[in-house]
Design a protein around this motif. Structure first.
Motif: not given
Length: 457
Positions: A112-128
């Protein structure tokens, strides 16, 4: 039915190592190395790996190769008439299923996290926001069940293709890719600005840090890590011995696998510590390190989306290699006991493991009020405790007694099997016999009791 065999020795080593290499190599080993004195801790770890982990591994391999059966039937084949060693078979079967009832969920998290990283889900997210993403995943039964089902179907699908064409072929590709990705990540991490300080903290022996925490506590943790890292005691390794011929001695093979397992754990630290120090973040352990700390660091890196995707691809391969290896063991139970075909075994076990994995998932959301081991614990903690603190040490104790006691399979049979073939062999047989018969069982009992004391007292 003729026993399947590995196509190559490399396949045997990589598949066995894949079973041992798991998420614990990444989310626990680097952290405790850093905590307990860096290189000083590693010296104790290697010592216990040599005197405890490797000997027990040779016993599992020997029982598997001599019997040509999985843990479900190996004791039946080798024990003397009227003996009851085969009772451990039931414990081994339950232990493998129980392990997969929470490990498939964690493997699903990695994908799930690999898919999220690959598709840019975490781009621009702050620590919270990164912290919230993990909470949103664990609070959603549908998300976790969906990824868990994908892992289960994928794993048993590969096993259903056969030992050589499915399990060995695909695991070899995954393990080689895993090692290659790790080296790329480690090199990148080491050369981050400020990463050298983390490298020094991780690698240089710091006996003062060890003394401040306590030498006794350090030794206990080194002993526990050396034992638990190889997943011994429930026959997960014995199955691969049953697929191996007698061309190579089992001590040499066990050493190769332990070295590969340690290499992965060690290199994980080369990825984590320089990155944490470069971005002035305290290195955590466990799920928080993988799903909160590191994603925050990747977000701050140049090209973080690429590095994060590679990291979670590596973690997915580490988790899936264990899943496939244990699934192969689970599949072999039905094949050995009732003569099931691989496809029949896959279909039946897909249903069993999916249903058995649901309580672990519900423990994070709908059953969040259930705290089986005290405040803050959940179903996963209970299942992990049962496997790690009871099934593995007790099972290893049984394998040890079975191989060295005259009331079991016996020393002569064990030493003949473990030394068969070319390669590293057990010498100084008299001294080794005394150690394996009287000292090693005592150490395993200490590990068993220590796990119970830490949890309940």
């Amino acid at each position: 039915m003729q026993r399947e065999k590995f196509k190559s020795r490399l396949g045997f080593i990589l598949l066995s190592a894949g079973c041992a290499i798991g998420i614990g190599n990444v989310w626990r080993f680097p952290y405790i190395v850093g905590k307990y004195g860096g290189g000083a801790f590693v010296l104790f770890y290697i010592f216990f790996l040599l005197i405890m982990g490797i000997p027990v591994m040779t016993m599992e391999f020997s029982v598997g190769r001599a019997s040509q059966k999985s843990a479900a039937c190996s004791f039946h084949v080798l024990e003397k008439p009227g003996q009851k060693w085969h009772f451990h078979s039931y414990l081994a079967i339950v232990g493998n299923y129980l392990l997969m009832m929470f490990y498939t969920t964690i493997a699903g998290w990695m994908l799930y996290y690999f898919y999220g990283m690959l598709t840019g889900k975490f781009v621009g997210a702050d620590s919270q926001q990164v912290t919230t993403m993990f909470s949103e995943m664990t609070s959603s039964p549908l998300i976790m069940i969906g990824w868990m089902i994908f892992v289960v179907i994928l794993g048993f699908g590969i096993c259903s293709m056969g030992l050589q064409k499915g399990v060995e072929k695909i695991t070899k590709v995954m393990m080689i890719s895993l090692l290659f990705i790790m080296l790329i990540l480690a090199v990148h991490s080491i050369f981050l600005k400020g990463g050298q300080e983390g490298l020094s903290f991780y690698l240089l022996p710091d006996f003062k840090r060890m003394v401040d925490i306590g030498i006794g506590e350090t030794i206990v943790n080194a002993m526990n890590q050396a034992f638990f890292t190889l997943s011994l005691g429930i026959g997960s390794m014995a199955i691969f011995g049953s697929y191996q011929d007698k061309s190579h001695s089992l001590l040499g093979e066990a050493v190769n696998i332990a070295v590969l397992d340690t290499f992965v754990a060690f290199v994980a630290g080369l990825i984590i510590f320089p990155a944490c120090f470069a971005f002035q973040v305290n290195p955590d352990s466990g799920p928080r390190l993988i799903f909160i700390t590191l994603p925050n660091i990747f977000n701050e890196m140049v090209g973080g989306r690429i590095w994060g995707s590679l990291f979670f691809l590596f973690m997915s391969f580490a988790a899936l290699s264990t899943v496939i290896a244990v699934f192969e063991n689970i599949m072999s139970f039905g094949m050995d006991l009732w003569g099931w075909s691989r496809k029949k075994g896959a279909i039946i076990n897909v249903i069993i493991v999916i249903l058995g994995s649901i309580p672990c998932i519900l423990g994070f959301n709908l059953w969040a009020g259930f705290h089986p081991l005290g405040a803050g614990s959940n179903v996963l903690d209970l299942e992990d405790f049962l496997v790690s603190n009871l099934f593995l040490p007790f099972g290893s104790f049984i394998y040890t007694l079975f191989c060295v006691s005259r009331y079991g399979w016996g020393w002569d049979n064990y030493i003949e099997e473990v030394n068969a073939g070319k390669g590293l062999k057990i010498s100084c047989k008299k001294a080794v016999k005394i150690y394996l018969k009287y000292v090693l069982p005592f150490i395993l009992i200490i590990i068993l009791l220590q796990g119970l004391i830490d949890k309940f007292f």
